[in-house]
Design a protein around this motif. Structure first.
Motif, mmCIF file in Angstrom:
data_model
loop_
_atom_site.group_PDB
_atom_site.id
_atom_site.type_symbol
_atom_site.label_atom_id
_atom_site.label_comp_id
_atom_site.label_asym_id
_atom_site.label_seq_id
_atom_site.Cartn_x
_atom_site.Cartn_y
_atom_site.Cartn_z
ATOM 1 N N ILE A 1 22.127 66.887 -31.885
ATOM 2 C CA ILE A 1 23.018 68.059 -31.834
ATOM 3 C C ILE A 1 22.936 68.703 -30.450
ATOM 4 O O ILE A 1 23.948 69.013 -29.814
ATOM 5 C CB ILE A 1 22.662 69.070 -32.945
ATOM 6 C CG1 ILE A 1 22.994 68.460 -34.314
ATOM 7 C CG2 ILE A 1 23.430 70.384 -32.767
ATOM 8 C CD1 ILE A 1 22.505 69.264 -35.489
ATOM 9 N N VAL A 2 21.633 68.848 -29.973
ATOM 10 C CA VAL A 2 21.445 69.473 -28.651
ATOM 11 C C VAL A 2 22.133 68.653 -27.563
ATOM 12 O O VAL A 2 22.784 69.184 -26.664
ATOM 13 C CB VAL A 2 19.926 69.641 -28.339
ATOM 14 C CG1 VAL A 2 19.705 70.055 -26.895
ATOM 15 C CG2 VAL A 2 19.311 70.661 -29.283
ATOM 16 N N ASP A 3 21.980 67.284 -27.692
ATOM 17 C CA ASP A 3 22.611 66.414 -26.682
ATOM 18 C C ASP A 3 24.129 66.317 -26.841
ATOM 19 O O ASP A 3 24.789 65.615 -26.065
ATOM 20 C CB ASP A 3 22.019 64.986 -26.772
ATOM 21 C CG ASP A 3 20.568 64.996 -26.331
ATOM 22 O OD1 ASP A 3 20.130 66.015 -25.753
ATOM 23 O OD2 ASP A 3 19.834 64.007 -26.590
ATOM 24 N N GLY A 4 24.623 66.901 -27.859
ATOM 25 C CA GLY A 4 26.075 66.886 -28.071
ATOM 26 C C GLY A 4 26.574 65.619 -28.725
ATOM 27 O O GLY A 4 27.773 65.367 -28.782
ATOM 28 N N VAL A 5 25.623 64.760 -29.201
ATOM 29 C CA VAL A 5 26.039 63.514 -29.861
ATOM 30 C C VAL A 5 26.638 63.837 -31.229
ATOM 31 O O VAL A 5 27.640 63.277 -31.639
ATOM 32 C CB VAL A 5 24.838 62.552 -30.013
ATOM 33 C CG1 VAL A 5 25.249 61.263 -30.704
ATOM 34 C CG2 VAL A 5 24.211 62.278 -28.665
ATOM 35 N N TYR A 6 25.943 64.763 -31.952
ATOM 36 C CA TYR A 6 26.454 65.188 -33.253
ATOM 37 C C TYR A 6 26.986 66.606 -33.166
ATOM 38 O O TYR A 6 26.504 67.408 -32.367
ATOM 39 C CB TYR A 6 25.324 65.190 -34.296
ATOM 40 C CG TYR A 6 24.851 63.840 -34.734
ATOM 41 C CD1 TYR A 6 25.678 62.706 -34.673
ATOM 42 C CD2 TYR A 6 23.556 63.694 -35.244
ATOM 43 C CE1 TYR A 6 25.209 61.475 -35.095
ATOM 44 C CE2 TYR A 6 23.083 62.471 -35.671
ATOM 45 C CZ TYR A 6 23.910 61.369 -35.597
ATOM 46 O OH TYR A 6 23.438 60.160 -36.012
ATOM 47 N N GLU A 7 27.872 66.884 -34.071
ATOM 48 C CA GLU A 7 28.334 68.268 -34.243
ATOM 49 C C GLU A 7 27.333 68.986 -35.134
ATOM 50 O O GLU A 7 26.784 68.386 -36.047
ATOM 51 C CB GLU A 7 29.682 68.259 -34.973
ATOM 52 C CG GLU A 7 30.822 67.683 -34.185
ATOM 53 C CD GLU A 7 31.640 68.788 -33.549
ATOM 54 O OE1 GLU A 7 31.887 69.789 -34.244
ATOM 55 O OE2 GLU A 7 32.003 68.647 -32.369
ATOM 56 N N ASP B 1 27.588 70.519 -37.710
ATOM 57 C CA ASP B 1 28.420 70.917 -38.848
ATOM 58 C C ASP B 1 27.570 71.223 -40.083
ATOM 59 O O ASP B 1 26.348 71.022 -40.090
ATOM 60 C CB ASP B 1 29.481 69.835 -39.132
ATOM 61 C CG ASP B 1 28.813 68.501 -39.410
ATOM 62 O OD1 ASP B 1 27.574 68.512 -39.662
ATOM 63 O OD2 ASP B 1 29.491 67.460 -39.377
#
Ligand code: ADP
Length: 460
Positions: A255-261, A263
């Protein structure tokens, strides 16, 4: 300082006490024996003297009345009598002013205690007093007598020295024997204290030392158990914590790396893992309490049918929500046992909850209470998933889950049965499981009706 240390040693103390004891004992016997013989001999002499005095007096009366001053003939008659009986004689007047006959002067002074005195009566009146004593010197000057006495003395000295030597040796041996076992125990106890746990102290020697050795062995076993327990717990815990932590970490990283949202669904996953972790921590706390429960039991006489019915009532809604038929069977008589109510409710709740958890919809769970004079037997039977033969022996172990994925899904951390077991054992009871995979399981708790605190203490 070293001397003090030496005298504080167990074997030295034992040796000294045995020695002093035996020497006092021997001296006492020796003194008593001497005293006794001397006393006996003195008594014998005095009564013998008396007997002879009466004989002499009788003879004197037969000779006519003896009264001073004595004639030559009377004096030599008395001398002969005295020599015949081997004694010293003195004959003095009634007013004790004149001595008419005296053979005492011929001998060295005789102690007053060995002199016997009797009044001499003849013709119905007291004429004077006869004093007599044995001539001991005669005997004592006799070389054969002296030789005999010396031999006797020598023998008793030898015997005495022999007894002293024997008692020294004996004291030494006993002291060494007694302290040897204690020394062994001490040495092994030291090894235990340095962390060696595979040591067993031989249970030998006097009763107290045996008990000490047995206690130390028990202590060492208990220490080993505790250390193993702690070791395994750490292993299990690390293992148990690693999976959810890694999963959460990787999800948050992504999430931090922006790979996942970030959500809702992902947050829900993380949230569930966190709930599992906090349940694990809570259950661990309960397990730790349960394992020390034996020290904090609040024992009360309890109607066990009522108690089990309470648990049954508590779980009716849960069972109903899963469409499981929860049943309760019991004897009609109330059965009483001495238990800690809250703890037993916790035990039953754990197994009933498991039964509901591992039984699919439409299944059946039955709680039964049975009773005999000594025990109350409570069982919980279900027709659920069952446990495989391979898993069955381990289900009471901490953090053990028969089917990891399924139990994980059902939210179990594998501590419920360990807690139940610890609590039942704190009551001196037993818990066992029978199960067939795919057919169902039966958990049986047996509790003694009388809680015996004394027995617990002896076992501890
Ligand atoms: P959990 O929290 O996982 O239920 P427990 O210590 O209560 O842990 O139980 C240990 C394991 O024993 C469970 O994971 C489960 O696999 C098995 N088990 C316990 N009770 C039952 C049951 N009634 N039916 C089938 N399996 C059971």
């Amino acid at each position: 300082m070293r001397i003090v240390h030496f005298f504080r040693k167990m074997n030295v103390i034992l040796f000294m006490s045995f020695l002093v004891y035996s020497l006092i004992f021997i001296s006492l016997i020796a003194a008593l024996e001497n005293f006794n013989w001397k006393q006996l001999f003195d008594n014998f002499q005095i009564s013998d003297l008396e007997k002879k005095a009466y004989l002499i007096m009788d003879d004197m009366r037969n000779q006519g009345i003896f009264e001073g001053p004595l004639s030559e003939e009377q004096q030599s008659w008395l001398s002969r009598r005295a020599a015949l009986h081997g004694m010293l004689l003195e004959f003095e007047s009634k007013d004790r002013k004149t001595v008419w006959f005296n053979s005492f002067t011929r001998a060295t002074p005789v102690p007053e205690s060995s002199i016997r005195e009797l009044p001499y009566t003849a013709g119905g009146a007291t004429r004077g007093y006869l004093r007599m004593a044995y001539i001991l010197e005669n005997n004592e000057l006799d070389p054969t007598f002296v030789e005999f006495q010396e031999a006797l003395n020598l023998r008793s000295k030898l015997l005495f020295s022999l007894i002293v030597v024997v008692s020294i040796a004996f004291s030494f041996l006993i002291a060494r024997m007694l302290s040897r076992h204690l020394k062994n125990v001490d040495e092994l106890a030291k090894q235990i204290s340095t962390g060696q746990r595979d040591i067993t102290i031989p249970v030998k020697g006097p009763d107290e030392v045996r008990r000490l050795a047995a206690t130390l062995n028990e202590m060492s076993r208990e220490l080993k158990k505790q250390e193993d327990w702690r070791h395994h717990l750490m292993e299990d815990l690390t293992h148990e914590l690693r999976t959810p932590l890694t999963s959460m970490l990787s999800q948050i990283e992504a999430i931090v790396d922006g790979v996942y949202e970030a959500d809702n669904e992902r947050m829900q996953d993380i949230y569930e893992e966190l709930i599992r972790l906090s349940r694990l921590v809570n259950d661990l706390e309960r397990l730790s309490e349960a394992e020390s429960a034996r020290f904090t039991l609040n024992i009360r006489r309890t109607n066990m049918v009522q108690l089990a019915r309470r648990v049954y009532n508590n779980y009716i809604p849960v069972a109903r929500s899963k469409n499981i038929k929860l049943m309760f069977e019991s004897t009609n008589v109330p059965c009483y046992a001495q238990v800690d109510r809250d703890k037993i409710v916790q035990v039953l709740s754990n197994i009933v909850m498991n039964a509901i958890k591992y039984t699919s919809e439409g299944g059946r769970v039955t709680i039964r209470v049975d009773w005999n004079v000594d025990e109350t037997i409570i069982s919980c039977e279900d027709n659920g998933t069952g446990i495989s033969e391979n898993d069955l022996p381990y289900i009471f172990n901490r953090l053990y889950r028969a089917d990891k994925s399924r139990s994980r899904f059902s939210g179990g951390v594998g501590l419920g049965l360990s807690i139940a077991k610890a609590l039942v054992e704190a009551h001196d009871g037993t818990i066992r499981a029978e199960s067939k995979l795919g057919r169902g399981s039966r958990f049986t708790v047996t509790l003694p009706n009388e809680y015996n605190a004394y027995q617990r203490e002896a076992m501890d």
